[in-house]
Design an enzyme around this catalytic site. Structure first.
Site, PDB file in Angstrom:
ATOM      1  N   LYS A   1     -30.557 -21.947  21.179  1.00  0.00           N
ATOM      2  CA  LYS A   1     -31.539 -21.091  20.487  1.00  0.00           C
ATOM      3  C   LYS A   1     -32.701 -21.915  19.925  1.00  0.00           C
ATOM      4  O   LYS A   1     -33.822 -21.426  19.807  1.00  0.00           O
ATOM      5  CB  LYS A   1     -30.834 -20.300  19.380  1.00  0.00           C
ATOM      6  CG  LYS A   1     -29.863 -19.267  19.975  1.00  0.00           C
ATOM      7  CD  LYS A   1     -28.857 -18.745  18.983  1.00  0.00           C
ATOM      8  CE  LYS A   1     -27.937 -17.736  19.673  1.00  0.00           C
ATOM      9  NZ  LYS A   1     -26.675 -17.492  19.007  1.00  0.00           N
TER      10      LYS A   1
ATOM     11  N   VAL B   1     -21.110 -23.170  19.083  1.00  0.00           N
ATOM     12  CA  VAL B   1     -19.643 -23.121  19.091  1.00  0.00           C
ATOM     13  C   VAL B   1     -19.023 -23.994  20.193  1.00  0.00           C
ATOM     14  O   VAL B   1     -17.806 -24.158  20.232  1.00  0.00           O
ATOM     15  CB  VAL B   1     -19.093 -21.677  19.178  1.00  0.00           C
ATOM     16  CG1 VAL B   1     -19.477 -20.875  17.953  1.00  0.00           C
ATOM     17  CG2 VAL B   1     -19.539 -20.997  20.463  1.00  0.00           C
TER      18      VAL B   1
HETATM   19  N1  GLU Z   1     -22.631 -17.810  23.578  1.00  0.00           N
HETATM   20  C1  GLU Z   1     -22.104 -17.734  22.245  1.00  0.00           C
HETATM   21  C2  GLU Z   1     -22.094 -16.299  21.754  1.00  0.00           C
HETATM   22  O1  GLU Z   1     -23.023 -15.608  21.950  1.00  0.00           O
HETATM   23  C3  GLU Z   1     -22.914 -18.605  21.337  1.00  0.00           C
HETATM   24  C4  GLU Z   1     -22.379 -18.591  19.951  1.00  0.00           C
HETATM   25  C5  GLU Z   1     -22.711 -19.790  19.139  1.00  0.00           C
HETATM   26  O2  GLU Z   1     -22.713 -20.934  19.623  1.00  0.00           O
HETATM   27  O3  GLU Z   1     -22.987 -19.572  17.950  1.00  0.00           O
HETATM   28  O4  GLU Z   1     -21.148 -15.851  21.187  1.00  0.00           O
END
Ligand code: GLU
Length: 315
Positions: free
Chosen positions: A70, A269
């Site tokens: 992000k 995560v």
């Molecule tokens: N792809 C994960 C989700 O959308 C990313 C979450 C994260 O790293 O905070 O749940």
């Protein structure tokens, strides 16, 4: 940075010291393929603005960007589509809620995601990326990210991508609600597919640290004499991104982290943390065992330690 040798010793000490924190954490398993990570893995790297890399532990172990993406998607879309296109659809305020929360989308009067660092905001941004399919958009994202990470290209972790795509009911709910609010450009399924692919981009801590050094130079490529001079993102995009990393980059632990480390950072995560100390260096860390908020337990301890010991605090 202080002498290379002293910094290397510090990094080694912090990585070793973070192993205890890792033992207290838990690997994410709500995306089933993430559960294959080794909870004891710990690694970290620093890249100075001159481009000098120091690394320790499993700094070359591969993991997926997940939400660290992000912090890369934001400058990509700001520079591709303009700030107005982004911030007419996504806010700039922290939520204090978990990253995948849907509650404020309907309950608040804002009627748009609070910021680009939560899933809702990132799904909107995915829909704004150049290209019309998720695959095209994610390929563009990987090309942009590779330049920031100092690599010729980046790969997709197919297994993690498929695993998330097969299980992401909450993100699907968020995306369809965003469509209802008129915030997703094009097809909802393509926005989601692009988002899952961007999250499944394979990286390591060493190259993440180089991305942090680029942010530390307000968008210039690291190199001798404080940057090579090649601009990889606009200065404004770098500033906006770092500001939002500071207030929203570590989920609902962002405030506490800012108090301890005082530098912009973004976690995911998959176990990665990307951090940036203005005019000094970038930091990348890896440790898939997470604390209860979803931040890498080892990574927090390493990045906070580096900031404290090297005086990186920017606030
Ligand atoms: N792809 C994960 C989700 O959308 C990313 C979450 C994260 O790293 O905070 O749940």
């Amino acid at each position: 940075m202080s002498s290379g040798r002293a910094t290397q010793e510090l990094l080694d000490r912090l990585v070793e010291g973070a192993r205890a924190a890792a033992r207290a954490g838990r690997v994410a398993d709500y995306i089933p393929a993430l559960a294959r990570a080794r909870p004891e893995a710990v690694g970290a790297a620093i890249t100075s603005v001159e481009g000098e890399l120091l690394e320790s532990g499993e700094a070359r172990a591969g993991f997926t960007l997940q939400s660290v993406s992000k912090a890369i998607a934001l400058p990509y879309v700001i520079d591709a589509r303009g700030e107005e296109a982004v911030f007419s659809r996504v806010g700039k305020e922290p939520t204090g809620d978990p990253f995948n929360s849907i509650i404020r989308l309907e309950a608040s009067s804002l009627k748009k995601p609070y910021n680009p660092m939560i899933n809702a905001g990132a799904i909107v941004l995915s829909s704004l990326m150049p290209g019309s399919t998720g695959e095209e958009r994610a390929a563009g994202f990987r090309g942009y990210a590779a330049a920031l990470l100092g690599l010729p290209s980046l790969a997709l972790d197919e297994e993690v991508y498929r695993s998330e795509a097969a299980t992401a009911n909450k993100n699907r709910s968020i995306a369809w609600f965003l469509k209802e609010l008129g915030l997703v450009e094009g097809e909802v399924d393509e926005a989601l597919d692009g988002y899952f692919r961007q999250c499944a981009t394979l990286v390591d801590a060493a190259s993440l640290s180089r991305c942090g050094a680029c942010l530390a130079l307000d968008g210039l490529e690291p190199g001798s004499a404080g940057g090579s001079g090649r601009r990889l993102m606009s200065e404004r995009a770098a500033r906006v991104t770092k500001a939002l990393m500071c207030s929203c980059g570590l989920y609902d632990g962002s405030g506490a982290f800012c108090v301890e480390a005082g530098i912009p950072a973004k976690s995911g995560v998959g176990g990665g943390i990307l951090a940036s100390a203005r005019g000094r260096a970038g930091i990348g860390s890896y440790g898939p065992a997470l604390d209860p908020r979803g931040n890498s337990a080892a990574g927090l301890s390493i990045v906070e330690g580096l900031s404290r010991e090297l005086g990186l605090f920017a606030l």
